[in-house]
Write a protein that holds these residues in place. Sequence first.
Motif, PDB file in Angstrom:
ATOM      1  N   PRO A  65      -0.276   6.169  -6.975  1.00  0.00           N
ATOM      2  CA  PRO A  65       0.518   5.907  -5.770  1.00  0.00           C
ATOM      3  C   PRO A  65      -0.272   6.059  -4.466  1.00  0.00           C
ATOM      4  CG  PRO A  65       0.896   8.157  -6.558  1.00  0.00           C
ATOM      5  CD  PRO A  65      -0.191   7.573  -7.412  1.00  0.00           C
ATOM      6  N   LEU A  66      -0.056   5.125  -3.549  1.00  0.00           N
ATOM      7  CA  LEU A  66      -0.601   5.201  -2.199  1.00  0.00           C
ATOM      8  C   LEU A  66       0.475   4.736  -1.214  1.00  0.00           C
ATOM      9  CD1 LEU A  66      -4.284   3.849  -1.996  1.00  0.00           C
ATOM     10  CD2 LEU A  66      -3.448   6.091  -1.290  1.00  0.00           C
ATOM     11  N   ILE A  67       0.532   5.385  -0.041  1.00  0.00           N
ATOM     12  CA  ILE A  67       1.530   5.032   0.967  1.00  0.00           C
ATOM     13  C   ILE A  67       0.831   4.873   2.313  1.00  0.00           C
ATOM     14  CG2 ILE A  67       3.785   5.595   1.969  1.00  0.00           C
ATOM     15  CD1 ILE A  67       4.090   7.689  -0.298  1.00  0.00           C
ATOM     16  N   PHE A  68       1.046   3.725   2.955  1.00  0.00           N
ATOM     17  CA  PHE A  68       0.451   3.419   4.253  1.00  0.00           C
ATOM     18  C   PHE A  68       1.545   3.443   5.326  1.00  0.00           C
ATOM     19  CE2 PHE A  68      -2.097   1.605   0.952  1.00  0.00           C
ATOM     20  CZ  PHE A  68      -3.418   1.653   1.390  1.00  0.00           C
ATOM     21  N   PHE A  69       1.331   4.212   6.388  1.00  0.00           N
ATOM     22  CA  PHE A  69       2.315   4.346   7.459  1.00  0.00           C
ATOM     23  C   PHE A  69       1.804   3.649   8.724  1.00  0.00           C
ATOM     24  CE2 PHE A  69       3.195   7.803   4.581  1.00  0.00           C
ATOM     25  CZ  PHE A  69       4.581   7.895   4.570  1.00  0.00           C
ATOM     26  N   TYR A  70       2.671   2.809   9.311  1.00  0.00           N
ATOM     27  CA  TYR A  70       2.327   2.054  10.513  1.00  0.00           C
ATOM     28  C   TYR A  70       3.324   2.361  11.627  1.00  0.00           C
ATOM     29  CZ  TYR A  70      -0.589  -0.595   7.270  1.00  0.00           C
ATOM     30  OH  TYR A  70      -1.528  -0.949   6.331  1.00  0.00           O
ATOM     31  N   LYS A  71       2.799   2.683  12.800  1.00  0.00           N
ATOM     32  CA  LYS A  71       3.672   3.018  13.923  1.00  0.00           C
ATOM     33  C   LYS A  71       4.303   1.756  14.502  1.00  0.00           C
ATOM     34  CE  LYS A  71      -0.098   3.031  17.331  1.00  0.00           C
ATOM     35  NZ  LYS A  71      -0.852   3.866  18.297  1.00  0.00           N
ATOM     36  N   GLY A 126       4.534   1.396   0.373  1.00  0.00           N
ATOM     37  CA  GLY A 126       4.176   2.194  -0.790  1.00  0.00           C
ATOM     38  C   GLY A 126       3.775   1.300  -1.951  1.00  0.00           C
ATOM     39  N   LEU A 127       2.664   1.624  -2.596  1.00  0.00           N
ATOM     40  CA  LEU A 127       2.176   0.842  -3.726  1.00  0.00           C
ATOM     41  C   LEU A 127       1.945   1.736  -4.929  1.00  0.00           C
ATOM     42  CD1 LEU A 127       0.347  -0.140  -0.959  1.00  0.00           C
ATOM     43  CD2 LEU A 127      -0.020  -2.065  -2.516  1.00  0.00           C
ATOM     44  N   CYS A 128       2.262   1.224  -6.108  1.00  0.00           N
ATOM     45  CA  CYS A 128       1.960   1.900  -7.370  1.00  0.00           C
ATOM     46  C   CYS A 128       1.293   0.883  -8.293  1.00  0.00           C
ATOM     47  CB  CYS A 128       3.234   2.430  -8.030  1.00  0.00           C
ATOM     48  SG  CYS A 128       4.023   3.807  -7.180  1.00  0.00           S
ATOM     49  N   ILE A 129       0.091   1.200  -8.765  1.00  0.00           N
ATOM     50  CA  ILE A 129      -0.620   0.297  -9.671  1.00  0.00           C
ATOM     51  C   ILE A 129      -0.879   1.016 -10.984  1.00  0.00           C
ATOM     52  CG2 ILE A 129      -2.982   0.927  -8.982  1.00  0.00           C
ATOM     53  CD1 ILE A 129      -3.622  -2.110  -9.073  1.00  0.00           C
ATOM     54  N   SER A 130      -0.787   0.292 -12.070  1.00  0.00           N
ATOM     55  CA  SER A 130      -0.996   0.883 -13.389  1.00  0.00           C
ATOM     56  C   SER A 130      -2.427   1.360 -13.538  1.00  0.00           C
ATOM     57  CB  SER A 130      -0.679  -0.135 -14.478  1.00  0.00           C
ATOM     58  OG  SER A 130      -1.093   0.345 -15.741  1.00  0.00           O
ATOM     59  N   HIS A 131      -2.577   2.640 -13.892  1.00  0.00           N
ATOM     60  CA  HIS A 131      -3.921   3.197 -14.101  1.00  0.00           C
ATOM     61  C   HIS A 131      -4.582   2.583 -15.327  1.00  0.00           C
ATOM     62  CE1 HIS A 131      -7.178   5.772 -13.373  1.00  0.00           C
ATOM     63  NE2 HIS A 131      -6.547   6.896 -13.089  1.00  0.00           N
ATOM     64  N   THR A 132      -3.806   1.944 -16.179  1.00  0.00           N
ATOM     65  CA  THR A 132      -4.375   1.314 -17.362  1.00  0.00           C
ATOM     66  C   THR A 132      -5.274   0.143 -16.989  1.00  0.00           C
ATOM     67  OG1 THR A 132      -2.433   1.953 -18.657  1.00  0.00           O
ATOM     68  CG2 THR A 132      -3.802   0.203 -19.569  1.00  0.00           C
ATOM     69  N   ILE A 133      -5.056  -0.449 -15.831  1.00  0.00           N
ATOM     70  CA  ILE A 133      -5.857  -1.613 -15.452  1.00  0.00           C
ATOM     71  C   ILE A 133      -6.709  -1.380 -14.210  1.00  0.00           C
ATOM     72  CG2 ILE A 133      -4.148  -3.177 -16.424  1.00  0.00           C
ATOM     73  CD1 ILE A 133      -3.444  -3.883 -13.443  1.00  0.00           C
ATOM     74  N   ALA A 134      -6.514  -0.263 -13.510  1.00  0.00           N
ATOM     75  CA  ALA A 134      -7.200  -0.116 -12.229  1.00  0.00           C
ATOM     76  C   ALA A 134      -7.389   1.346 -11.856  1.00  0.00           C
ATOM     77  CB  ALA A 134      -6.404  -0.824 -11.124  1.00  0.00           C
ATOM     78  N   ASP A 135      -8.433   1.596 -11.056  1.00  0.00           N
ATOM     79  CA  ASP A 135      -8.614   2.901 -10.431  1.00  0.00           C
ATOM     80  C   ASP A 135      -8.238   2.783  -8.954  1.00  0.00           C
ATOM     81  OD1 ASP A 135     -10.760   1.486  -9.370  1.00  0.00           O
ATOM     82  OD2 ASP A 135     -12.294   2.602 -10.459  1.00  0.00           O
TER      83      ASP A 135
END
Length: 436
Positions: free
Chosen positions: A42-48, A154-163
Amino acid sequence: MVVSHVEVISREMVKPSSPTPHHLRNLKLSFLDQIAPPVYIPLIFFYKPELGNNIVRAQKSQSLKQSLSDTLTRFYPLAGRIKDDIFIDCNDAGVEYVEAQAHAQLSHVVENPNVEELKQYLPIGPFGTSAAMGEEALLAIQINSFDCGGLAIGLCISHTIADVSSLVTFTNAWAATARGAIENVINPSFELAFHFPPRDLLGFMPTTGITKEKIVTKRFVFDKMKLATLKESASSTIGSRVKDPTRVEAVSALIWSHLINVAKSKLSPKKIFVATHAVNLRSRMSPPLPDHALGNICRFTHALSMSEGHGTEFGDLLNKLSSAIRKIDSDYVKDLQIGDGCLDYLKVMIEIFSKREVEFCNFSSWWRFPVYEVDYGWGKPVWVGTTNFPFKNVTILMGTSCGEGIEAWINLLEDDMILLERDHKLLSLDAGKINA
């Protein structure tokens, strides 16, 4: 207490704008993908809010969806589905796309983040369902519009295919497409299985490592000045043989030393302390792989310290950790490519992990990944974060918005966190601000 203030408005699947050619439909998983934990990253990017910009939410959403669809034509495996745990069926099934309204002020969330509440900005529970085991999307995205006009993506990518590096590469390509900077969009490489062919795992099954015990996450912020002081201390401390440690090495060794102190204070039977650290293999291969090579192109190194006698002081731990990281070189990668020693080693580590006398401290550095370059056309993010991880003794290292500091997201058992928060020496290094 977790306060829910995010309202999901819609869910849909976004597919590539152009169909994937038939000859690209089947993409083998690499050996490194096969042994990756079946969770999402998981990664989350916040924009003002934008000053003087009247772009309404509907226009932003349409721009994001169209640019996402266009980007997926280049990153076509992300819109596919895993089949038989050995390959990706690049069938253009799509990525999950969620729109939500956040009934809150972005400034309140960013200035005083509640780590547990950050899960609301993610489209799925990253440590629940695994994309490796069925028909789930390999990538899921949630666009959160704040009442003030700010955004959180917010993004979630499968660890099975990506780091994490792969996720950041994709996100920057999507953002460049959205703002019309097509010349900045690279064509990713999906050739990892060529370098690390899939293997018979001989009964080995990757696990999530999720614990049922309550995990608490605290974010420590080391600003530029604190890091300079820490590096100077690391170079001059008694027993240190590392004269110019990296910031990541210094922070990791420092946290490891304090976690060892926590374990010792409980009078537990721990005799061995092991630090595992993720290492990006791209630049360590010969020839090196480009940054836009996608997949799980990383491995964990291990440093060991005994609790009896000397060897758990900061300088000694830094020596051991730095030495272990530097052993991940081109020769290590060659052995990984041609031998089965990695599987045997993983099985041994799992056996060791199950023994009570061993205490693992796990580190993953996301520092220096260009997360603060992700600009969709309305400016760079004011903050980039993640969420709490349900794993014992896991520390994620991230960069601060200015690029000079490090955020350490430390995940511990609740009782252990109480002990760590009494550590005044560690607390004195915490700047506590996102723009450190």
